[in-house]
Design an enzyme around this catalytic site. Structure first.
Site, PDB file in Angstrom:
ATOM      1  N   ARG A   1       0.779  -1.240   0.000  1.00 45.11           N
ATOM      2  CA  ARG A   1       0.000   0.000   0.000  1.00 45.11           C
ATOM      3  C   ARG A   1       0.812   1.292   0.000  1.00 45.11           C
ATOM      4  O   ARG A   1       0.246   2.380   0.074  1.00 45.11           O
ATOM      5  CB  ARG A   1      -1.001   0.031   1.163  1.00 45.11           C
ATOM      6  CG  ARG A   1      -1.963  -1.115   1.099  1.00 45.11           C
ATOM      7  CD  ARG A   1      -3.202  -0.930   1.897  1.00 45.11           C
ATOM      8  NE  ARG A   1      -3.003  -0.570   3.271  1.00 45.11           N
ATOM      9  CZ  ARG A   1      -3.978  -0.242   4.088  1.00 45.11           C
ATOM     10  NH1 ARG A   1      -5.226  -0.237   3.647  1.00 45.11           N
ATOM     11  NH2 ARG A   1      -3.751   0.082   5.325  1.00 45.11           N
ATOM     12  N   ASP A   2       2.122   1.243  -0.092  1.00 43.53           N
ATOM     13  CA  ASP A   2       2.917   2.462  -0.212  1.00 43.53           C
ATOM     14  C   ASP A   2       4.173   2.176  -1.036  1.00 43.53           C
ATOM     15  O   ASP A   2       5.268   2.577  -0.677  1.00 43.53           O
ATOM     16  CB  ASP A   2       3.289   3.014   1.160  1.00 43.53           C
ATOM     17  CG  ASP A   2       3.789   4.455   1.101  1.00 43.53           C
ATOM     18  OD1 ASP A   2       3.456   5.163   0.123  1.00 43.53           O
ATOM     19  OD2 ASP A   2       4.513   4.870   2.021  1.00 43.53           O
ATOM     20  N   LEU A   3       3.972   1.485  -2.132  1.00 40.00           N
ATOM     21  CA  LEU A   3       5.096   1.101  -2.982  1.00 40.00           C
ATOM     22  C   LEU A   3       5.499   2.297  -3.834  1.00 40.00           C
ATOM     23  O   LEU A   3       4.693   2.851  -4.577  1.00 40.00           O
ATOM     24  CB  LEU A   3       4.678  -0.072  -3.866  1.00 40.00           C
ATOM     25  CG  LEU A   3       5.784  -0.947  -4.406  1.00 40.00           C
ATOM     26  CD1 LEU A   3       6.652  -1.499  -3.301  1.00 40.00           C
ATOM     27  CD2 LEU A   3       5.194  -2.068  -5.219  1.00 40.00           C
TER      28      LEU A   3
END
Length: 94
Positions: free
Chosen positions: A46-48
């Site tokens: 979710r925060d790539l």
């Protein structure tokens, strides 16, 4: 804890300029393998982003910062927004 002296992908790309195709293929292949491993374990990062991908001096990619990661169920959609707005798709922001 592990020291990864090569820095993150953002710094790596800025210092290298244009990255040649074999290096890009190696980076992408490692990233896809890591994502496949996480998704098989039902983990969504979710925060790539480039800053969350470290590259050591041998070219090994490490995925970091799973602080926003969550477990997911394939029967249910994740509808909570999180991550870096700078990397979000325009339709997500609207």
């Amino acid at each position: 804890m592990e020291l990864v002296a090569g820095g993150d992908l953002f710094e790596f790309a800025n210092s290298q300029g244009l990255i040649d195709e074999p290096k890009c293929k190696a980076i992408i292949r490692q990233l896809l393998k890591a994502l496949d491993c996480m998704h098989r374990a039902r983990i969504c990062h979710r925060d790539l982003k480039p800053e969350n991908l470290l590259i050591d001096d041998t070219g090994t990619v490490k995925v970091i910062d799973l602080g926003l990661a969550c477990f997911f169920d394939s029967d249910r959609r994740i509808d909570e927004y999180c991550g870096s707005p700078e990397y979000a798709a325009p339709e997500v922001l609207s």
